[in-house]
Design a protein around this motif. Structure first.
Motif, short mmCIF file in Angstrom:
data_model
loop_
_atom_site.label_atom_id
_atom_site.label_comp_id
_atom_site.label_asym_id
_atom_site.label_seq_id
_atom_site.Cartn_x
_atom_site.Cartn_y
_atom_site.Cartn_z
N TYR A 148 0.84 -1.20 0.00
CA TYR A 148 0.00 0.00 0.00
C TYR A 148 0.87 1.25 0.00
O TYR A 148 0.64 2.20 -0.78
CB TYR A 148 -0.91 -0.01 1.23
N ARG A 149 1.88 1.29 0.85
CA ARG A 149 2.75 2.47 0.93
C ARG A 149 3.52 2.68 -0.38
O ARG A 149 3.72 3.82 -0.81
CB ARG A 149 3.72 2.32 2.10
N ARG A 150 3.93 1.59 -0.98
CA ARG A 150 4.69 1.70 -2.23
C ARG A 150 3.77 2.16 -3.37
O ARG A 150 4.12 3.05 -4.14
CB ARG A 150 5.33 0.36 -2.57
N TYR A 151 2.59 1.55 -3.47
CA TYR A 151 1.67 1.85 -4.57
C TYR A 151 1.13 3.28 -4.48
O TYR A 151 1.07 4.00 -5.49
CB TYR A 151 0.52 0.84 -4.58
N TYR A 152 0.75 3.69 -3.27
CA TYR A 152 0.17 5.03 -3.09
C TYR A 152 1.20 6.07 -2.66
O TYR A 152 0.84 7.23 -2.42
CB TYR A 152 -0.98 4.97 -2.08
N ARG A 153 2.45 5.64 -2.52
CA ARG A 153 3.57 6.54 -2.21
C ARG A 153 3.31 7.36 -0.94
O ARG A 153 3.41 8.57 -0.91
CB ARG A 153 3.83 7.47 -3.39
N VAL A 154 2.97 6.62 0.11
CA VAL A 154 2.72 7.26 1.41
C VAL A 154 3.63 6.66 2.48
O VAL A 154 4.16 5.57 2.33
CB VAL A 154 1.25 7.11 1.85
#
Length: 335
Positions: free
Chosen positions: A329-335
């Motif tokens: 999730y963090r990688r895909y949404y860059r958060v």
């Protein structure tokens, strides 16, 4: 083999198609790319599949009778993995007709396609939701499932009955897989893990239904796909000891069968939240709410039949699976 995967832009569909392509099968992926949730996520899943020369995408709705007939007539599939459906228990409370079109009309179109083109095996997605109001735990394929508590669950139960009819009348081998709360990277935005993770990372409170007093048999996506592939390769056959005087709902004298695919280790909702907090390093703020209509309190899979036939039981624990999801999730949404 040439395999049709319906719902190929979906969560389970993408992962299943990837596994089939990796082992050398040719995959035709079908999806209507509807707007039930973020279409960009669906497009991104498809983009992963389209890097393979053995994958071809067809944009088509399973409820399109003429389109499905033409597809089956032209392609001559060896096997079919039918994962396309209108998903979501809560959505079915406000949009019942969509479930009839996709999950009932669409399913009979797939059955007819398989029948007329002599498909060697149909594997299709059922759901743990068919157990409805049952309180006997763990849920077994031999249990009756005549008390659904949502229209979504009723359509999945209907799919199982429809599949049995085609297995009985036309000798079509069918295997229904009752999935238990699937989660993992590339997961659906309407599911609790996604919603909780998004809210926690954005500093918003999360809605926790039934005051958190719920258990789910969370099952990691890789474990689900392993079950799909293994059952696809083991074509359904008539049960030699089926007793019509005491019929077992999960077996038949026809080439029909049902399997649970679950982790067999129910997790408290609060423990899921704790796993997200651990993976994100952020404490959740919780809105404790009543049980929602159509929801069940607990799910728990008996997977003995899957294990006995295939020597396979899902294994991924919740901390590992949630950690992988949060990382994605963090990688895909860059958060």
């Amino acid at each position: 083999m040439k395999i049709l995967v319906t719902g190929a832009a979906g969560f389970i569909g993408m992962h299943t198609a990837e596994r089939l392509l990796a082992r050398g099968d040719t995959v035709v992926g079908l999806d209507n790319l509807n707007a039930y949730y973020d279409q960009n996520l669906k497009e991104a899943r498809l983009a992963r599949l389209e890097t393979s020369p053995d994958f071809r995408f067809v944009r088509l709705d399973v409820s399109d009778r003429a389109g499905i007939e033409a597809l089956f007539a032209s392609e001559r599939f060896d096997r079919v993995v039918h994962l396309a459906a209108q998903a979501g228990v809560r959505h079915s409370l406000q949009n019942p007709h969509v479930y009839v079109d996709s999950n009932l009309v669409g399913f009979v179109n797939i059955l007819e396609g398989c029948r007329h083109s002599q498909v060697g095996h149909l594997v299709y997605a059922s759901s743990s939701s068919v157990y409805g109001g049952n309180t006997k735990m763990p849920f077994s394929e031999s249990d009756g499932v005549d008390h659904p508590v949502s229209l979504y669950a009723a359509t999945k139960k209907a799919n199982e009955l429809m599949a049995h009819t085609y297995s009985h009348l036309y000798g079509l081998p069918t295997t229904g897989l009752r999935f238990f709360t699937v989660y993992g990277p590339w997961g659906r935005p309407d599911m609790a893990l996604f919603l909780f993770t998004k809210a926690i990372l954005e500093g918003r409170p999360i809605d926790v239904f039934n005051q958190g007093r719920m258990k789910r048999d969370f099952t990691y996506i890789d474990d689900i796909v392993e079950g799909v592939i293994r059952t696809l390769d083991r074509v359904a056959e008539p049960c030699p000891d089926f007793d019509p005087a005491q019929p077992d709902p999960g077996r038949s004298s026809a080439p029909f069968r049902l399997f649970n695919i679950g982790n067999s280790r129910p997790v408290e909702l609060m423990d899921l939240i704790a796993a997200i907090e651990k993976a994100t390093g952020i404490a959740a703020r919780k809105n404790l709410l009543p049980l929602q209509a159509g929801d069940v309190v607990n799910t728990y899979a008996d997977t003995d039949r899957l294990d006995n036939l295939l020597g396979y039981t899902p294994q991924t624990d919740i901390d590992t699976g949630v950690g992988r999801f949060v990382e994605w999730y963090r990688r895909y949404y860059r958060v």
